[in-house]
Motif scaffolding. Structure first.
Motif, PDB file in Angstrom:
ATOM      1  N   TYR A 197      -1.880  16.305  24.306  1.00 16.47           N
ATOM      2  CA  TYR A 197      -1.487  15.032  23.775  1.00 16.47           C
ATOM      3  C   TYR A 197      -1.220  15.089  22.183  1.00 16.47           C
ATOM      4  CZ  TYR A 197      -1.308   9.938  22.395  1.00 16.47           C
ATOM      5  OH  TYR A 197      -1.024   8.817  21.689  1.00 16.47           O
ATOM      6  N   ILE A 198      -1.991  15.877  21.682  1.00 16.01           N
ATOM      7  CA  ILE A 198      -1.778  16.211  20.102  1.00 16.01           C
ATOM      8  C   ILE A 198      -0.518  17.142  20.099  1.00 16.01           C
ATOM      9  CG2 ILE A 198      -2.667  17.244  18.088  1.00 16.01           C
ATOM     10  CD1 ILE A 198      -5.676  16.271  19.217  1.00 16.01           C
ATOM     11  N   LEU A 199      -0.460  17.848  20.930  1.00 14.93           N
ATOM     12  CA  LEU A 199       0.982  18.889  20.711  1.00 14.93           C
ATOM     13  C   LEU A 199       2.073  18.134  20.772  1.00 14.93           C
ATOM     14  CD1 LEU A 199       2.355  21.623  20.423  1.00 14.93           C
ATOM     15  CD2 LEU A 199       1.683  21.980  22.848  1.00 14.93           C
ATOM     16  N   ASP A 200       2.128  16.946  21.799  1.00 12.46           N
ATOM     17  CA  ASP A 200       3.278  16.329  22.056  1.00 12.46           C
ATOM     18  C   ASP A 200       3.497  15.265  20.957  1.00 12.46           C
ATOM     19  OD1 ASP A 200       5.352  15.292  23.888  1.00 12.46           O
ATOM     20  OD2 ASP A 200       4.180  13.396  23.782  1.00 12.46           O
ATOM     21  N   ALA A 201       2.398  14.742  20.445  1.00  9.92           N
ATOM     22  CA  ALA A 201       2.590  13.780  19.091  1.00  9.92           C
ATOM     23  C   ALA A 201       3.132  14.560  17.906  1.00  9.92           C
ATOM     24  CB  ALA A 201       1.337  13.626  18.556  1.00  9.92           C
ATOM     25  N   TYR A 202       2.853  16.224  17.843  1.00  9.39           N
ATOM     26  CA  TYR A 202       3.146  17.033  16.739  1.00  9.39           C
ATOM     27  C   TYR A 202       4.517  17.245  16.846  1.00  9.39           C
ATOM     28  CZ  TYR A 202       3.548  21.307  13.993  1.00  9.39           C
ATOM     29  OH  TYR A 202       3.881  22.242  13.258  1.00  9.39           O
ATOM     30  N   VAL A 203       5.058  17.601  18.055  1.00 11.34           N
ATOM     31  CA  VAL A 203       6.474  17.814  18.256  1.00 11.34           C
ATOM     32  C   VAL A 203       7.386  16.852  18.305  1.00 11.34           C
ATOM     33  CG1 VAL A 203       8.056  18.624  20.093  1.00 11.34           C
ATOM     34  CG2 VAL A 203       5.782  19.728  19.995  1.00 11.34           C
ATOM     35  N   ASP A 204       6.928  15.693  18.447  1.00  8.28           N
ATOM     36  CA  ASP A 204       7.873  14.313  18.345  1.00  8.28           C
ATOM     37  C   ASP A 204       7.601  13.610  16.812  1.00  8.28           C
ATOM     38  OD1 ASP A 204       8.390  14.776  20.917  1.00  8.28           O
ATOM     39  OD2 ASP A 204       7.242  13.178  21.781  1.00  8.28           O
ATOM     40  N   PHE A 205       6.861  14.352  16.133  1.00 10.95           N
ATOM     41  CA  PHE A 205       6.407  13.388  14.791  1.00 10.95           C
ATOM     42  C   PHE A 205       7.677  13.205  14.156  1.00 10.95           C
ATOM     43  CE2 PHE A 205       5.315  13.012  10.436  1.00 10.95           C
ATOM     44  CZ  PHE A 205       3.976  12.083  10.572  1.00 10.95           C
ATOM     45  N   GLU A 206       8.685  13.994  13.526  1.00  8.98           N
ATOM     46  CA  GLU A 206       9.822  13.695  12.918  1.00  8.98           C
ATOM     47  C   GLU A 206      10.630  12.692  13.479  1.00  8.98           C
ATOM     48  OE1 GLU A 206      10.251  14.780   9.751  1.00  8.98           O
ATOM     49  OE2 GLU A 206       8.416  16.037   9.818  1.00  8.98           O
ATOM     50  N   TYR A 207      10.910  12.846  14.814  1.00  6.55           N
ATOM     51  CA  TYR A 207      11.697  11.969  15.440  1.00  6.55           C
ATOM     52  C   TYR A 207      11.073  10.569  15.509  1.00  6.55           C
ATOM     53  CZ  TYR A 207      14.157   9.273  19.496  1.00  6.55           C
ATOM     54  OH  TYR A 207      14.645   8.657  20.209  1.00  6.55           O
ATOM     55  N   ASP A 208       9.647  10.450  15.729  1.00  8.38           N
ATOM     56  CA  ASP A 208       9.154   9.155  15.810  1.00  8.38           C
ATOM     57  C   ASP A 208       9.227   8.417  14.059  1.00  8.38           C
ATOM     58  OD1 ASP A 208       8.484   9.458  18.255  1.00  8.38           O
ATOM     59  OD2 ASP A 208       6.557  10.110  17.853  1.00  8.38           O
ATOM     60  N   MET A 209       9.077   9.374  13.290  1.00  5.92           N
ATOM     61  CA  MET A 209       9.458   8.783  11.974  1.00  5.92           C
ATOM     62  C   MET A 209      10.408   8.104  11.404  1.00  5.92           C
ATOM     63  SD  MET A 209       6.129   8.830  10.788  1.00  5.92           S
ATOM     64  CE  MET A 209       5.772   8.340  12.393  1.00  5.92           C
ATOM     65  N   LYS A 210      11.517   8.916  12.010  1.00  2.92           N
ATOM     66  CA  LYS A 210      12.689   8.384  11.863  1.00  2.92           C
ATOM     67  C   LYS A 210      13.237   7.180  12.663  1.00  2.92           C
ATOM     68  CE  LYS A 210      15.211  12.954  10.941  1.00  2.92           C
ATOM     69  NZ  LYS A 210      15.924  14.020  11.276  1.00  2.92           N
ATOM     70  N   LYS A 211      12.546   6.923  13.617  1.00  2.00           N
ATOM     71  CA  LYS A 211      13.102   5.721  14.622  1.00  2.00           C
ATOM     72  C   LYS A 211      11.803   4.682  14.371  1.00  2.00           C
ATOM     73  CE  LYS A 211      16.289   7.417  17.053  1.00  2.00           C
ATOM     74  NZ  LYS A 211      17.794   6.769  16.688  1.00  2.00           N
ATOM     75  N   LYS A 212      10.926   4.729  13.542  1.00  7.25           N
ATOM     76  CA  LYS A 212       9.811   3.937  13.349  1.00  7.25           C
ATOM     77  C   LYS A 212       8.881   3.702  14.640  1.00  7.25           C
ATOM     78  CE  LYS A 212      12.177   1.972   9.425  1.00  7.25           C
ATOM     79  NZ  LYS A 212      12.548   0.633   8.617  1.00  7.25           N
ATOM     80  N   LEU A 213       8.749   4.887  15.307  1.00  9.50           N
ATOM     81  CA  LEU A 213       7.952   4.657  16.382  1.00  9.50           C
ATOM     82  C   LEU A 213       6.403   4.862  16.274  1.00  9.50           C
ATOM     83  CD1 LEU A 213      10.386   6.385  19.020  1.00  9.50           C
ATOM     84  CD2 LEU A 213       9.810   3.874  18.629  1.00  9.50           C
ATOM     85  N   TYR A 214       5.608   4.501  17.110  1.00 12.15           N
ATOM     86  CA  TYR A 214       4.247   4.923  16.978  1.00 12.15           C
ATOM     87  C   TYR A 214       3.923   6.537  17.231  1.00 12.15           C
ATOM     88  CZ  TYR A 214      -0.862   5.533  18.299  1.00 12.15           C
ATOM     89  OH  TYR A 214      -1.968   6.087  18.478  1.00 12.15           O
ATOM     90  N   ASN A 215       3.139   7.032  16.061  1.00 15.28           N
ATOM     91  CA  ASN A 215       2.786   8.348  16.409  1.00 15.28           C
ATOM     92  C   ASN A 215       0.957   8.528  15.783  1.00 15.28           C
ATOM     93  OD1 ASN A 215       2.232  11.154  15.854  1.00 15.28           O
ATOM     94  ND2 ASN A 215       4.261  11.612  16.686  1.00 15.28           N
TER      95      ASN A 215
END
Length: 274
Positions: A197-215
């Motif tokens: 779960y943490i690895l998935d959040a880590y991999v998606d972090f930059e994308y989530d920040m750009k799209k203003k999604l929860y991380n």
């Protein structure tokens, strides 16, 4: 599952690769026999590891079979695969259906994408059969998925708290039976669940920040200051979880497939991160 529990093929012999593939396609064949072509929207490669792990402990009798693998591009090609199937394969395939059902249900609730609703509906009948067969696992899965949804909607930034829900869910799935191996398998699954779960959040972090999604790693990024410190903190955190997995693994009486299991635990899960 998130697709991160894989083997590092660079460190496997040809014999070990073929063995891994035999269990991998054994699940595919099991799903195919249960739900037909719907297996294409269900199968997750992570489940091959669980199959091999449980087989390494319980050593249930598996059948060696042939599986015709169809490929449609650019031409129709049929390749024959040797596969292994048994009671554990059945269990793993059923848990695969459960996770896929909830994944599409969650996507439908969040995105209102009609195709996700259709995927969910086409698995519902099979899912309800599994609910009756494995009430313990289903109860824990549903409870923790509901709690995870609440955390995400509330923007919970305590990564320990949020990842624990996935850990508990995966832990219960790993614990096939309530027997002498129950606690160790549950704890191994718990730490693997938190890790992925943490690895998935880590991999998606930059994308989530750009799209203003929860991380859930947002607060850690803010506290870290620099990007380099953030990456170091995350990797140290994930490495500590891998070490917990290793401590539990050595306590388990695994008498088969040790090389493949250790490959996943020690170099497979985080292999893509370098």
């Amino acid at each position: 599952m998130f697709g991160y529990i894989n083997v590092n093929t660079c460190n496997l012999s040809e014999k070990e690769k073929n063995l891994y593939e035999a269990y991998y396609y054994g699940i595919v064949k099991e799903l195919r026999s249960r739900i037909g072509i719907r297996q294409r929207i269900v199968f997750r490669s992570d489940m091959a590891f669980l199959n091999i792990l449980l087989e390494g402990i319980y050593g249930t009798r598996t059948k060696k079979e042939k599986y015709n693998l169809l490929r449609f591009a650019p031409f129709k090609i049929v390749s024959k695969k040797v596969v292994y199937r048994g009671k554990i394969t059945e269990y793993v395939a059923e848990m695969n259906i459960v996770l896929a059902y909830h994944n599409y249900l969650d996507d439908w609730r969040d995105e209102r994408c009609i195709c996700k609703k259709l995927f969910c509906d086409c698995l519902k009948k099979e899912y309800l059969k599994i609910v009756k067969k494995y009430p313990r696992q289903i109860k824990v899965i549903e409870k923790n998925l509901m709690q995870l949804s609440i955390y995400e909607k509330n923007g919970e930034d305590n990564i320990e708290l949020v990842s624990q829900t996935v850990g508990e869910m995966v832990g219960e799935i790993f614990a096939w039976k309530e027997d002498q191996y129950y606690e160790e398998l549950k704890m191994l699954g718990f730490y693997i669940g938190k890790l992925i779960y943490i690895l998935d959040a880590y991999v998606d972090f930059e994308y989530d920040m750009k799209k203003k999604l929860y991380n859930p790693l947002t607060k850690i990024r803010e506290d870290a200051g620099s990007k380099e410190d953030f990456e170091s903190m995350c990797k140290i955190f994930m490495e500590s979880l891998k070490q917990e997995c290793s401590k539990i693994y050595v306590k388990l009486p695994i008498f088969m497939h040790n090389e493949i299991i250790e490959n996943v635990l020690y170099s497979g899960i985080m292999y893509d991160l370098g």
